[in-house]
Write a protein that holds these residues in place. Structure first.
Motif, PDB file in Angstrom:
ATOM      1  N   VAL A  47       0.841  -1.204   0.000  1.00 29.04           N
ATOM      2  CA  VAL A  47       0.000   0.000   0.000  1.00 29.04           C
ATOM      3  C   VAL A  47       0.874   1.250   0.000  1.00 29.04           C
ATOM      4  N   ARG A  48       1.899   1.256   0.859  1.00 30.32           N
ATOM      5  CA  ARG A  48       2.780   2.424   0.910  1.00 30.32           C
ATOM      6  C   ARG A  48       3.520   2.612  -0.403  1.00 30.32           C
ATOM      7  N   THR A  49       3.999   1.531  -0.993  1.00 30.47           N
ATOM      8  CA  THR A  49       4.713   1.627  -2.265  1.00 30.47           C
ATOM      9  C   THR A  49       3.806   2.171  -3.356  1.00 30.47           C
ATOM     10  N   THR A  50       2.560   1.710  -3.388  1.00 32.64           N
ATOM     11  CA  THR A  50       1.611   2.178  -4.402  1.00 32.64           C
ATOM     12  C   THR A  50       1.326   3.665  -4.241  1.00 32.64           C
ATOM     13  N   ILE A  51       1.059   4.098  -2.991  1.00 35.82           N
ATOM     14  CA  ILE A  51       0.779   5.509  -2.741  1.00 35.82           C
ATOM     15  C   ILE A  51       1.992   6.362  -3.086  1.00 35.82           C
ATOM     16  N   LEU A  52       3.183   5.852  -2.750  1.00 36.10           N
ATOM     17  CA  LEU A  52       4.410   6.601  -3.029  1.00 36.10           C
ATOM     18  C   LEU A  52       4.568   6.869  -4.513  1.00 36.10           C
ATOM     19  N   TRP A  53       4.452   5.833  -5.317  1.00 38.67           N
ATOM     20  CA  TRP A  53       4.669   6.004  -6.750  1.00 38.67           C
ATOM     21  C   TRP A  53       3.532   6.774  -7.415  1.00 38.67           C
ATOM     22  N   CYS A  54       2.305   6.560  -6.979  1.00 36.49           N
ATOM     23  CA  CYS A  54       1.186   7.324  -7.545  1.00 36.49           C
ATOM     24  C   CYS A  54       1.337   8.812  -7.230  1.00 36.49           C
ATOM     25  N   SER A  55       1.756   9.117  -6.012  1.00 31.42           N
ATOM     26  CA  SER A  55       1.923  10.519  -5.630  1.00 31.42           C
ATOM     27  C   SER A  55       3.048  11.166  -6.419  1.00 31.42           C
ATOM     28  N   LEU A  56       4.172  10.485  -6.525  1.00 32.52           N
ATOM     29  CA  LEU A  56       5.280  11.047  -7.309  1.00 32.52           C
ATOM     30  C   LEU A  56       4.902  11.212  -8.776  1.00 32.52           C
TER      31      LEU A  56
END
Length: 481
Positions: A47-56
């Motif tokens: 979940v954190r990895t997905t949010i990180l890349w989507c946000s960037l």
């Protein structure tokens, strides 16, 4: 003439900028809020990895859109962008100086844009502090240990190297600690070294909480004198629990309080409204800009003494409207000087409902003959004076009359130049580095500082580049005199 032709041609292209600006307005604060919340509260997980890349990705897309707008039509003054806004809002069907529209437009996007800018600035502050203060030490090792089922045990220290600590035995310390772990096969214990920042200075024989995989010392270890800290590293959370409870509530409370205060006191928010005959209307002409000073009434509590009178005196930078009576100050969320230059000489009608008030103002709409509607406010005293003197008349709404909202800030993207955009590109690079590099040290603080200062440096260069030609032209004019 060629420059005027180019600007007129760009009017048709600039219609896309408000739509692009809407995307950036929504995407940037959402991405930053998601990054801040993720880095504060979530550990290593899909979940954190997905949010990180989507946000960037959202931040990078917003920067690309802004850069394209600047490359095409950037480095424009606010006056030029205001001129575009007036042209794009003009030409609505159903013109007429004797009637007003039956429906006025709401200010949803104006409110969202200003609120998003406020939330973005506070969220950026929280995010930079979080990234600079985050402790990513052992991120790679801790991820491997967590995946392989590490256990936490107390183990004695057999060697200490590269220690950085105060003279007080109870001061915190950072050092390379070596402990002995059980081997994967028979034989003696295997020394394993890891770096840790402990709450107290440690010595040979002191015990630390050490996380390792039983029988697999080759995977390494992590440790600390606090059990919660070792668990944090295994969970992959970049910020300590104490830091979370400092930054998190401050960020949330500051953002909520500042946004609500602005929304209630400064915002020109309003829904779409239906004009009825009990609205008042006045034929006006925009004559320029000025400052309106509104002092407390004599004998009121606000004017009890000189100090309170000064504190309660309100000064407004506003457009000056002339009708059949006294001059009317009209203020809104806009750059007054640029708006005065663009709208000076414009004719239209000022309409308002006497009961629609907010604070010391009456909510008013300036409806231009060209078909635009500029939302704003008029001081209550001035509105009441104009009505009492009989200069207004009841509104005669025309269902066929249409107006378009004049959003003077819609072309904000093209008021920047390449140095300003480059500053934000550097800031995004620093942000991505802090998010993606699993390491700790003083470089994190320097990277965060560079990310914070880069946009300011870019806009300073932009301002100096714009000021130089103006100063040269003024010197040349003085030399001719």
């Amino acid at each position: 003439m060629s420059r005027k032709w180019a600007l007129d041609k760009v009017v048709h292209d600039v219609r896309a900028y408000p739509r692009c600006g809407m995307f950036v307005t929504v995407a940037v604060p959402l991405a930053l809020m998601a990054l801040t919340a993720t880095w504060l509260f979530l550990g290593t997980s899909p979940v954190r990895t997905t949010i990180l890349w989507c946000s960037l990705t959202l931040l990078a897309a917003s920067l690309v859109i802004w850069a394209v707008a600047v490359l095409r039509d950037g480095d424009r003054t606010r006056g030029e962008s205001y001129g575009w806004a007036v042209r794009t809002a003009s030409g609505s069907p159903g013109r007429g100086s004797e009637t007003v529209p039956l429906r006025t437009n709401g200010t949803r996007w104006l409110t969202i844009r200003y609120g998003a800018a406020l939330a973005t600035s506070l969220t950026l502050t929280a995010l930079w502090v979080t990234l600079a203060a985050s402790d990513a030490r052992g991120t790679g090792t801790s991820a491997v240990l967590a995946r392989e089922g590490a256990v936490i045990e107390r183990r004695p220290i057999v060697r200490i190297e590269n220690q950085d600590a105060g003279r007080n035995p109870r001061s915190s310390a950072t050092a390379d600690y070596t402990v002995l772990l059980s081997p994967s096969a028979g034989g003696g214990r295997v020394p394993v070294t890891f770096r840790a920042a402990t709450n107290r200075r440690q010595g040979i024989g002191s015990e630390l909480y050490v996380a390792s995989v039983p029988g697999r010392p080759e995977l390494g270890a992590i440790g600390d004198d606090r059990l919660a800290e070792v668990q944090r590293q295994l969970d992959g959370r970049a910020v300590e629990t104490g830091t979370v409870w400092v930054i998190g509530p401050l960020w949330l409370l500051a953002t909520l309080a500042a946004t609500m205060c602005w929304y209630l006191a400064e915002s020109i928010r309003r829904p779409a409204r239906t004009v009825t005959p009990d609205w008042r209307t006045l034929r006006v002409t925009v004559t320029g800009t000025g400052q309106h000073t509104e002092a407390p009434l004599p004998g009121s509590s606000e004017a009890a003494d000189g100090k309170r009178r000064r504190e309660n005196t309100r000064r407004l930078q506003c457009l000056v409207l002339e009708g059949t009576g006294p001059k009317i100050p009209f203020h809104s969320q806009m750059g007054i000087d640029a708006a005065g230059t663009v709208l000076s000489g414009a004719h239209g009608r000022l309409i308002w409902h006497p009961a629609h008030r907010r604070g010391s103002d009456v909510l008013a709409e300036l409806v231009g003959d060209d078909g635009w509607q500029l939302p704003g406010g008029v001081p209550v005293r001035v509105a009441e004076q104009v009505v009492a003197e009989g200069h207004t008349e009841p509104a005669r709404p025309d269902p066929e009359r249409r107006v378009r909202l004049l959003d003077l800030g819609a072309g904000w993207m093209v008021t920047a130049s390449l140095p300003g955009v480059a500053g934000f590109a550097v800031a995004l690079g620093c942000l991505a580095t802090l998010l993606l590099v699993p390491d700790s040290g003083a470089w994190r603080w320097w990277t965060a500082v560079a990310g914070v200062l880069a946009p300011g440096v870019g806009f300073t260069v932009q301002a100096m580049a714009r000021t130089a030609p103006e100063a040269a032209a003024q010197q040349q004019l003085q030399g001719r005199r």
